[in-house]
Design a protein around this motif. Structure first.
Motif, PDB file in Angstrom:
ATOM      1  N   GLU A 222     -26.993  51.832  32.329  1.00  3.33           N
ATOM      2  CA  GLU A 222     -27.516  51.144  31.139  1.00  3.33           C
ATOM      3  C   GLU A 222     -28.642  50.177  31.522  1.00  3.33           C
ATOM      4  OE1 GLU A 222     -26.704  51.567  27.849  1.00  3.33           O
ATOM      5  OE2 GLU A 222     -25.517  53.258  28.583  1.00  3.33           O
ATOM      6  N   PHE A 223     -28.392  49.398  32.588  1.00  5.74           N
ATOM      7  CA  PHE A 223     -29.425  48.457  33.044  1.00  5.74           C
ATOM      8  C   PHE A 223     -30.689  49.209  33.457  1.00  5.74           C
ATOM      9  CE2 PHE A 223     -26.186  45.011  33.859  1.00  5.74           C
ATOM     10  CZ  PHE A 223     -26.777  44.094  33.006  1.00  5.74           C
ATOM     11  N   SER A 224     -30.469  50.350  34.100  1.00  4.22           N
ATOM     12  CA  SER A 224     -31.607  51.115  34.579  1.00  4.22           C
ATOM     13  C   SER A 224     -32.518  51.549  33.418  1.00  4.22           C
ATOM     14  CB  SER A 224     -31.084  52.331  35.353  1.00  4.22           C
ATOM     15  OG  SER A 224     -32.150  53.125  35.750  1.00  4.22           O
ATOM     16  N   LEU A 225     -31.878  51.937  32.284  1.00  9.85           N
ATOM     17  CA  LEU A 225     -32.663  52.319  31.092  1.00  9.85           C
ATOM     18  C   LEU A 225     -33.497  51.132  30.607  1.00  9.85           C
ATOM     19  CD1 LEU A 225     -30.007  54.327  29.017  1.00  9.85           C
ATOM     20  CD2 LEU A 225     -32.075  55.227  30.117  1.00  9.85           C
ATOM     21  N   ILE A 226     -32.846  49.964  30.556  1.00 11.30           N
ATOM     22  CA  ILE A 226     -33.543  48.752  30.088  1.00 11.30           C
ATOM     23  C   ILE A 226     -34.697  48.404  31.040  1.00 11.30           C
ATOM     24  CG2 ILE A 226     -33.286  46.256  29.674  1.00 11.30           C
ATOM     25  CD1 ILE A 226     -30.286  46.932  28.941  1.00 11.30           C
ATOM     26  N   PHE A 227     -34.399  48.441  32.346  1.00 16.68           N
ATOM     27  CA  PHE A 227     -35.430  48.081  33.336  1.00 16.68           C
ATOM     28  C   PHE A 227     -36.603  49.056  33.273  1.00 16.68           C
ATOM     29  CE2 PHE A 227     -31.841  46.073  36.050  1.00 16.68           C
ATOM     30  CZ  PHE A 227     -31.937  44.894  35.331  1.00 16.68           C
ATOM     31  N   ASN A 228     -36.283  50.345  33.031  1.00 18.36           N
ATOM     32  CA  ASN A 228     -37.368  51.331  32.903  1.00 18.36           C
ATOM     33  C   ASN A 228     -38.308  50.942  31.770  1.00 18.36           C
ATOM     34  OD1 ASN A 228     -36.710  52.936  35.001  1.00 18.36           O
ATOM     35  ND2 ASN A 228     -35.635  54.490  33.799  1.00 18.36           N
ATOM     36  N   HIS A 229     -37.699  50.536  30.628  1.00 11.92           N
ATOM     37  CA  HIS A 229     -38.523  50.132  29.480  1.00 11.92           C
ATOM     38  C   HIS A 229     -39.378  48.920  29.820  1.00 11.92           C
ATOM     39  CE1 HIS A 229     -37.284  52.901  26.440  1.00 11.92           C
ATOM     40  NE2 HIS A 229     -36.003  52.643  26.652  1.00 11.92           N
ATOM     41  N   LEU A 230     -38.843  48.045  30.679  1.00  7.73           N
ATOM     42  CA  LEU A 230     -39.566  46.814  31.038  1.00  7.73           C
ATOM     43  C   LEU A 230     -40.508  47.026  32.221  1.00  7.73           C
ATOM     44  CD1 LEU A 230     -36.591  44.263  30.758  1.00  7.73           C
ATOM     45  CD2 LEU A 230     -38.448  44.605  29.111  1.00  7.73           C
ATOM     46  N   GLY A 231     -40.502  48.259  32.767  1.00  7.68           N
ATOM     47  CA  GLY A 231     -41.373  48.542  33.910  1.00  7.68           C
ATOM     48  C   GLY A 231     -40.890  47.879  35.193  1.00  7.68           C
ATOM     49  N   ILE A 232     -39.581  47.671  35.292  1.00  7.30           N
ATOM     50  CA  ILE A 232     -39.017  47.032  36.500  1.00  7.30           C
ATOM     51  C   ILE A 232     -38.292  48.099  37.323  1.00  7.30           C
ATOM     52  CG2 ILE A 232     -37.357  45.294  37.329  1.00  7.30           C
ATOM     53  CD1 ILE A 232     -37.840  43.760  34.701  1.00  7.30           C
ATOM     54  N   ASP A 233     -38.454  48.037  38.653  1.00  8.70           N
ATOM     55  CA  ASP A 233     -37.824  48.994  39.564  1.00  8.70           C
ATOM     56  C   ASP A 233     -36.339  48.628  39.759  1.00  8.70           C
ATOM     57  OD1 ASP A 233     -36.915  50.452  41.708  1.00  8.70           O
ATOM     58  OD2 ASP A 233     -38.510  49.840  43.098  1.00  8.70           O
ATOM     59  N   THR A 234     -35.420  49.486  39.270  1.00  9.42           N
ATOM     60  CA  THR A 234     -33.982  49.184  39.346  1.00  9.42           C
ATOM     61  C   THR A 234     -33.523  49.030  40.802  1.00  9.42           C
ATOM     62  OG1 THR A 234     -33.605  50.416  37.311  1.00  9.42           O
ATOM     63  CG2 THR A 234     -31.669  50.009  38.670  1.00  9.42           C
ATOM     64  N   GLY A 235     -34.041  49.886  41.690  1.00  6.94           N
ATOM     65  CA  GLY A 235     -33.652  49.802  43.101  1.00  6.94           C
ATOM     66  C   GLY A 235     -33.973  48.436  43.682  1.00  6.94           C
ATOM     67  N   ALA A 236     -35.157  47.912  43.307  1.00 11.46           N
ATOM     68  CA  ALA A 236     -35.563  46.597  43.819  1.00 11.46           C
ATOM     69  C   ALA A 236     -34.671  45.499  43.245  1.00 11.46           C
ATOM     70  CB  ALA A 236     -37.028  46.328  43.466  1.00 11.46           C
ATOM     71  N   VAL A 237     -34.243  45.673  41.975  1.00 12.54           N
ATOM     72  CA  VAL A 237     -33.355  44.685  41.354  1.00 12.54           C
ATOM     73  C   VAL A 237     -32.012  44.677  42.089  1.00 12.54           C
ATOM     74  CG1 VAL A 237     -32.104  44.046  39.250  1.00 12.54           C
ATOM     75  CG2 VAL A 237     -34.443  44.945  39.091  1.00 12.54           C
ATOM     76  N   LEU A 238     -31.485  45.888  42.369  1.00  7.91           N
ATOM     77  CA  LEU A 238     -30.182  45.968  43.044  1.00  7.91           C
ATOM     78  C   LEU A 238     -30.259  45.394  44.451  1.00  7.91           C
ATOM     79  CD1 LEU A 238     -28.941  49.489  41.890  1.00  7.91           C
ATOM     80  CD2 LEU A 238     -28.171  47.249  41.103  1.00  7.91           C
ATOM     81  N   GLU A 239     -31.382  45.645  45.120  1.00  7.70           N
ATOM     82  CA  GLU A 239     -31.546  45.106  46.479  1.00  7.70           C
ATOM     83  C   GLU A 239     -31.528  43.577  46.434  1.00  7.70           C
ATOM     84  OE1 GLU A 239     -35.335  46.020  48.196  1.00  7.70           O
ATOM     85  OE2 GLU A 239     -34.738  45.317  50.188  1.00  7.70           O
ATOM     86  N   THR A 240     -32.183  43.030  45.412  1.00  4.25           N
ATOM     87  CA  THR A 240     -32.273  41.572  45.285  1.00  4.25           C
ATOM     88  C   THR A 240     -30.915  40.965  44.924  1.00  4.25           C
ATOM     89  OG1 THR A 240     -34.547  41.850  44.562  1.00  4.25           O
ATOM     90  CG2 THR A 240     -33.522  39.715  44.091  1.00  4.25           C
ATOM     91  N   ALA A 241     -30.286  41.535  43.876  1.00  6.33           N
ATOM     92  CA  ALA A 241     -28.980  41.007  43.447  1.00  6.33           C
ATOM     93  C   ALA A 241     -27.934  41.206  44.542  1.00  6.33           C
ATOM     94  CB  ALA A 241     -28.529  41.700  42.165  1.00  6.33           C
ATOM     95  N   GLY A 242     -28.098  42.271  45.318  1.00  4.67           N
ATOM     96  CA  GLY A 242     -27.121  42.596  46.365  1.00  4.67           C
ATOM     97  C   GLY A 242     -27.073  41.598  47.499  1.00  4.67           C
ATOM     98  N   THR A 243     -28.039  40.665  47.533  1.00  5.36           N
ATOM     99  CA  THR A 243     -28.007  39.632  48.579  1.00  5.36           C
ATOM    100  C   THR A 243     -26.949  38.576  48.263  1.00  5.36           C
ATOM    101  OG1 THR A 243     -29.769  38.397  47.482  1.00  5.36           O
ATOM    102  CG2 THR A 243     -30.429  39.940  49.217  1.00  5.36           C
ATOM    103  N   LYS A 244     -26.422  38.585  47.002  1.00  4.97           N
ATOM    104  CA  LYS A 244     -25.309  37.681  46.698  1.00  4.97           C
ATOM    105  C   LYS A 244     -24.019  38.312  47.222  1.00  4.97           C
ATOM    106  CE  LYS A 244     -22.681  35.348  43.197  1.00  4.97           C
ATOM    107  NZ  LYS A 244     -22.240  35.284  41.833  1.00  4.97           N
ATOM    108  N   LYS A 245     -23.236  37.511  47.959  1.00  5.25           N
ATOM    109  CA  LYS A 245     -21.987  38.025  48.529  1.00  5.25           C
ATOM    110  C   LYS A 245     -21.108  38.588  47.407  1.00  5.25           C
ATOM    111  CE  LYS A 245     -18.776  36.586  52.123  1.00  5.25           C
ATOM    112  NZ  LYS A 245     -17.425  36.495  51.641  1.00  5.25           N
ATOM    113  N   ALA A 246     -20.480  39.716  47.658  1.00  2.00           N
ATOM    114  CA  ALA A 246     -19.524  40.355  46.740  1.00  2.00           C
ATOM    115  C   ALA A 246     -20.176  40.977  45.506  1.00  2.00           C
ATOM    116  CB  ALA A 246     -18.435  39.387  46.309  1.00  2.00           C
ATOM    117  N   PHE A 247     -21.557  41.025  45.450  1.00  4.42           N
ATOM    118  CA  PHE A 247     -22.181  41.718  44.306  1.00  4.42           C
ATOM    119  C   PHE A 247     -21.857  43.194  44.375  1.00  4.42           C
ATOM    120  CE2 PHE A 247     -25.678  44.249  42.561  1.00  4.42           C
ATOM    121  CZ  PHE A 247     -25.660  43.798  41.253  1.00  4.42           C
TER     122      PHE A 247
END
Ligand SMILES: NC(=O)c1ccc[n+]([C@@H]2O[C@H](COP(=O)([O-])OP(=O)(O)OC[C@H]3O[C@@H](n4cnc5c(N)ncnc54)[C@H](O)[C@@H]3O)[C@@H](O)[C@H]2O)c1
Length: 247
Positions: A222-247
């Protein structure tokens, strides 16, 4: 009590059963039984259509691949890893599992330990599988044969991680069975084992592991669909959020 002469059988050599048989074959004499003769012939020819094991590994495994159920009589420890899909009405389809129980019941020897690896709803092992084993063996569960449960938990996205590197949950119908099943699995699982409080607890834990995985995948889709509409790379978002422990 560890028995070096123990013969282990794996019933159902698909995505789960074949790697399981390979892992145990490093330490034990292993019979690999599948009712699908084509699958057995392919494995004997060095071909694994699930793409997990290559020809050399199959040849060197020493596994006795067979579609003859009478070979199960030689096994003291039998793991059942057949498919448990849902039917067209979204109800659990236990037909492969119950068929496997009737075959194992018919051929297992007295004193055998049967461990279920298939994913089932809580209660299925005790309410469906054990009665079927008793019916076809004319033996009494917990007295003349013994039952455990150990759900396979590898992630479909992590096929390269050997199953021995994932902590294995084990359960038994009583303390003695639990200890024995833990000892046998513990002898090949490098990541160790976790003793669940009961078979039902292990079945239920597997259900929520799968549910968490499915919810996660659906949410990120679902997030990926939203990010696509916003022109944001989902992989890059996951890499960034994934730096939080236990994400
Ligand atoms: N595939 C996965 O990623 C995965 C991960 C964790 C758990 N599981 C669970 O593990 C279980 C096995 O799944 P799978 O993906 O390995 O299934 P699969 O369809 O890949 O393999 C099942 C095998 O069992 C054989 N079989 C069917 N009935 C039989 C019988 N009566 N006697 C002997 N062999 C029989 C089939 O011929 C087949 O080779 C399921 O309960 C599944 O939900 C699967």
């Amino acid at each position: 009590m560890m028995n070096d002469k123990l013969t282990i059988a794996v019933v159902g050599l698909g995505h789960v059963g074949l790697p399981l048989a390979m892992a145990f074959a490093k330490k034990y004499s292993v019979i690999g039984y599948d009712s699908n003769r084509i699958r057995i012939n392919q494995l004997l020819e060095g071909k694994d259509k699930t793409g997990q094991v290559n020809a050399q590994q199959l040849a060197e495994s020493g596994i006795d691949f067979t579609s003859d159920p009478s070979s199960l009589t030689a096994a003291g420890f039998i793991m059942i890893a057949v498919a448990t899909p849902i039917d067209s009405a979204d109800q659990p389809d236990l037909s492969q599992l119950l068929e496997a129980c009737s075959i194992v019941g018919r051929y297992m020897k007295k004193g055998a330990v049967i461990v279920f690896e298939s994913t089932v709803y809580p209660g299925a092992t005790e309410e469906e599988c054990i009665p079927k084993l008793e019916e076809y063996s004319s033996l009494e569960s917990g007295v003349e044969f013994f039952v455990g449960y150990s759900p396979e938990r590898f992630n479909p996205g992590e096929r390269k991680l050997p199953i021995t590197k994932i902590k294995k949950v084990v359960a038994g119908q009583n303390e003695a069975v639990l200890d024995y099943v833990a000892e046998i699995y513990g002898s090949v699982m490098d990541a160790g084992i976790f003793k669940a409080k009961s078979i039902r607890v292990a079945e239920a834990a597997k259900v929520i592991e799968n549910t968490q995985q499915d919810v996660n995948i659906a949410l990120i889709n679902e997030f990926s669909l939203i990010f696509n509409h916003l022109g944001i790379d989902t992989g890059a978002v996951l890499e960034t959020a994934g730096t939080k422990k236990a994400f």
